[in-house]
Design a protein around this motif. Structure first.
Motif, PDB file in Angstrom:
ATOM      1  N   LEU A 147      -8.177   4.361  -6.045  1.00 23.08           N
ATOM      2  CA  LEU A 147      -8.284   2.903  -6.012  1.00 23.08           C
ATOM      3  C   LEU A 147      -8.516   2.411  -4.588  1.00 23.08           C
ATOM      4  N   LEU A 148      -7.788   2.975  -3.632  1.00 21.11           N
ATOM      5  CA  LEU A 148      -7.970   2.567  -2.238  1.00 21.11           C
ATOM      6  C   LEU A 148      -9.374   2.896  -1.742  1.00 21.11           C
ATOM      7  N   THR A 149      -9.945   3.988  -2.236  1.00 17.41           N
ATOM      8  CA  THR A 149     -11.322   4.337  -1.869  1.00 17.41           C
ATOM      9  C   THR A 149     -12.295   3.258  -2.345  1.00 17.41           C
ATOM     10  N   ILE A 150     -12.058   2.776  -3.562  1.00 15.76           N
ATOM     11  CA  ILE A 150     -12.904   1.713  -4.120  1.00 15.76           C
ATOM     12  C   ILE A 150     -12.750   0.418  -3.320  1.00 15.76           C
ATOM     13  N   LEU A 151     -11.516   0.146  -2.890  1.00 17.86           N
ATOM     14  CA  LEU A 151     -11.214  -1.119  -2.216  1.00 17.86           C
ATOM     15  C   LEU A 151     -11.408  -1.056  -0.702  1.00 17.86           C
ATOM     16  N   SER A 152     -11.702   0.119  -0.173  1.00 17.52           N
ATOM     17  CA  SER A 152     -11.676   0.337   1.279  1.00 17.52           C
ATOM     18  C   SER A 152     -12.522  -0.666   2.056  1.00 17.52           C
ATOM     19  N   GLU A 153     -13.703  -1.020   1.520  1.00 11.29           N
ATOM     20  CA  GLU A 153     -14.588  -1.947   2.228  1.00 11.29           C
ATOM     21  C   GLU A 153     -14.022  -3.353   2.288  1.00 11.29           C
ATOM     22  N   HIS A 154     -13.043  -3.658   1.409  1.00 11.46           N
ATOM     23  CA  HIS A 154     -12.514  -5.015   1.315  1.00 11.46           C
ATOM     24  C   HIS A 154     -11.145  -5.171   1.969  1.00 11.46           C
ATOM     25  N   LEU A 155     -10.523  -4.074   2.361  1.00  9.19           N
ATOM     26  CA  LEU A 155      -9.156  -4.139   2.890  1.00  9.19           C
ATOM     27  C   LEU A 155      -9.110  -4.574   4.350  1.00  9.19           C
ATOM     28  N   GLY A 156     -10.085  -4.172   5.137  1.00 10.03           N
ATOM     29  CA  GLY A 156     -10.115  -4.533   6.542  1.00 10.03           C
ATOM     30  C   GLY A 156      -8.877  -4.035   7.281  1.00 10.03           C
ATOM     31  N   SER A 157      -8.230  -4.940   8.030  1.00 11.14           N
ATOM     32  CA  SER A 157      -7.052  -4.575   8.819  1.00 11.14           C
ATOM     33  C   SER A 157      -5.826  -4.288   7.961  1.00 11.14           C
ATOM     34  N   LEU A 158      -5.914  -4.577   6.670  1.00 12.65           N
ATOM     35  CA  LEU A 158      -4.784  -4.336   5.765  1.00 12.65           C
ATOM     36  C   LEU A 158      -4.777  -2.916   5.204  1.00 12.65           C
ATOM     37  N   ALA A 159      -5.777  -2.113   5.562  1.00 11.78           N
ATOM     38  CA  ALA A 159      -5.887  -0.766   4.987  1.00 11.78           C
ATOM     39  C   ALA A 159      -4.641   0.072   5.251  1.00 11.78           C
ATOM     40  N   THR A 160      -4.173   0.087   6.491  1.00  8.70           N
ATOM     41  CA  THR A 160      -2.999   0.900   6.823  1.00  8.70           C
ATOM     42  C   THR A 160      -1.724   0.389   6.161  1.00  8.70           C
ATOM     43  N   PRO A 161      -1.412  -0.929   6.232  1.00  5.48           N
ATOM     44  CA  PRO A 161      -0.215  -1.423   5.533  1.00  5.48           C
ATOM     45  C   PRO A 161      -0.240  -1.141   4.031  1.00  5.48           C
ATOM     46  N   VAL A 162      -1.397  -1.291   3.411  1.00  7.52           N
ATOM     47  CA  VAL A 162      -1.505  -1.031   1.973  1.00  7.52           C
ATOM     48  C   VAL A 162      -1.284   0.452   1.687  1.00  7.52           C
ATOM     49  N   LEU A 163      -1.810   1.324   2.537  1.00 10.36           N
ATOM     50  CA  LEU A 163      -1.619   2.763   2.374  1.00 10.36           C
ATOM     51  C   LEU A 163      -0.132   3.125   2.490  1.00 10.36           C
ATOM     52  N   VAL A 164       0.547   2.559   3.474  1.00 14.01           N
ATOM     53  CA  VAL A 164       1.985   2.813   3.640  1.00 14.01           C
ATOM     54  C   VAL A 164       2.754   2.334   2.415  1.00 14.01           C
ATOM     55  N   TYR A 165       2.403   1.139   1.946  1.00  7.90           N
ATOM     56  CA  TYR A 165       3.068   0.603   0.750  1.00  7.90           C
ATOM     57  C   TYR A 165       2.859   1.523  -0.443  1.00  7.90           C
ATOM     58  N   MET A 166       1.646   2.049  -0.583  1.00  3.52           N
ATOM     59  CA  MET A 166       1.360   2.930  -1.705  1.00  3.52           C
ATOM     60  C   MET A 166       2.252   4.171  -1.688  1.00  3.52           C
ATOM     61  N   PHE A 167       2.438   4.766  -0.515  1.00  2.00           N
ATOM     62  CA  PHE A 167       3.294   5.945  -0.421  1.00  2.00           C
ATOM     63  C   PHE A 167       4.748   5.609  -0.771  1.00  2.00           C
ATOM     64  N   VAL A 168       5.192   4.407  -0.387  1.00  2.00           N
ATOM     65  CA  VAL A 168       6.575   4.005  -0.684  1.00  2.00           C
ATOM     66  C   VAL A 168       6.773   3.841  -2.189  1.00  2.00           C
ATOM     67  N   ILE A 169       5.831   3.171  -2.858  1.00  2.00           N
ATOM     68  CA  ILE A 169       6.015   2.943  -4.294  1.00  2.00           C
ATOM     69  C   ILE A 169       5.844   4.249  -5.080  1.00  2.00           C
ATOM     70  N   ILE A 170       4.998   5.152  -4.598  1.00  2.00           N
ATOM     71  CA  ILE A 170       4.865   6.452  -5.266  1.00  2.00           C
ATOM     72  C   ILE A 170       6.149   7.266  -5.089  1.00  2.00           C
ATOM     73  N   ALA A 171       6.773   7.162  -3.918  1.00  2.00           N
ATOM     74  CA  ALA A 171       8.062   7.829  -3.706  1.00  2.00           C
ATOM     75  C   ALA A 171       9.107   7.263  -4.655  1.00  2.00           C
ATOM     76  N   MET A 172       9.103   5.939  -4.842  1.00  2.00           N
ATOM     77  CA  MET A 172      10.024   5.322  -5.796  1.00  2.00           C
ATOM     78  C   MET A 172       9.796   5.862  -7.201  1.00  2.00           C
ATOM     79  N   THR A 173       8.515   6.036  -7.548  1.00  2.00           N
ATOM     80  CA  THR A 173       8.166   6.569  -8.864  1.00  2.00           C
ATOM     81  C   THR A 173       8.710   7.984  -9.045  1.00  2.00           C
ATOM     82  N   PHE A 174       8.575   8.805  -8.015  1.00  2.00           N
ATOM     83  CA  PHE A 174       9.111  10.166  -8.092  1.00  2.00           C
ATOM     84  C   PHE A 174      10.610  10.157  -8.358  1.00  2.00           C
TER      85      PHE A 174
END
Length: 245
Positions: A147-174
């Motif tokens: 999903l992030l690959t699809i959205l990469s062109e639209h994230l701009g400076s938010l790419a890194t914060p969104v990536l960090v958030y994704m890892f946190v929520i996936i850890a919660m899922t685990f």
């Protein structure tokens, strides 16, 4: 059906009203219903949070399969923090602008870290039994990266914060999945925590798609419905765990 026997009935009513308002694009009114959701869940959790976690309430009790239920204590302040942080996130995301978006994302990261802490208290991962939760989380991580690959062109400076958030929520899922593979916590993991985590991941993925790509009002309904079900399911799980019901 006995209305009083439905867990958090007023929460469900407000959630469905909120989704209906979003469907009709009554955005201004929907802001008021959105900020009611987490406080209503905290009201629902009041009984569980105020009941002493003592030998009288903790057991010994068994689930429907005859497994003796866990009596490991969990942090009630962490439960409160998770839902207050979620409430703050809901409020921040009402407003437009990158600053509010980041504030909302940080708030929800605090909520997810609180959930991780709670799930780890309920059941610590084991090298022998946690393979399935690892595989499950890895699957959703793969979907998230796609999903992030699809959205990469639209994230701009938010790419890194969104990536960090994704890892946190996936850890919660685990950690949520992990509660489902041990006999003494399987009841809560299977019926509440795993489903709550799944709905949360799906909701956030739809939210990212809706914010950064298509901006569709009906997809916004799906975002709030899955989010509302996620929080409701998690709240039911924590209530059940504390009250052994």
């Amino acid at each position: 059906m006995n209305f009083k026997k439905i867990p958090a009935p007023y929460y469900l009513i407000v959630l469905f009203i909120h989704c209906a308002l979003l469907a009709f694009e009554w955005t201004a009114v929907s802001k008021f219903t959105k900020v009611l959701l987490m406080p209503l869940l905290l009201v629902y959790l009041y009984k569980a949070l105020s009941t002493p976690f003592t030998a009288e309430t903790t057991g010994p009790k068994m689930d429907y399969e005859g497994n003796i239920l866990s009596t490991r204590p969990i942090s009630k302040p962490a439960i409160i923090l998770a839902f207050i942080a979620s409430w703050a996130g809901d409020i921040f995301l009402i407003f437009e602008g990158q600053g509010f978006f980041i504030a909302g994302m940080v708030s929800f990261m605090i909520a997810h870290i609180s959930y991780i802490y709670l799930f780890n208290q309920i059941q610590t991962p084991s090298a022998k039994k946690s393979l399935l939760p690892i595989l499950g989380a890895a699957f959703w991580l793969y979907i998230g990266i796609k999903l992030l690959t699809i959205l990469s062109e639209h994230l701009g400076s938010l790419a890194t914060p969104v990536l960090v958030y994704m890892f946190v929520i996936i850890a919660m899922t685990f950690f949520a999945f992990n509660t489902a593979v041990f006999k003494d916590t399987k009841y809560w993991g299977v019926h509440f925590f795993s489903w709550g985590a799944l709905f949360f991941v799906v909701s956030d993925m739809m939210l990212a798609y809706n914010i950064f790509l298509i901006k569709n009002s009906l997809l916004g309904v799906g975002v709030m419905l899955t989010y509302g079900i996620a929080q409701y399911t998690l709240a039911k799980g924590f209530s059940s765990y504390l009250l052994r019901k």
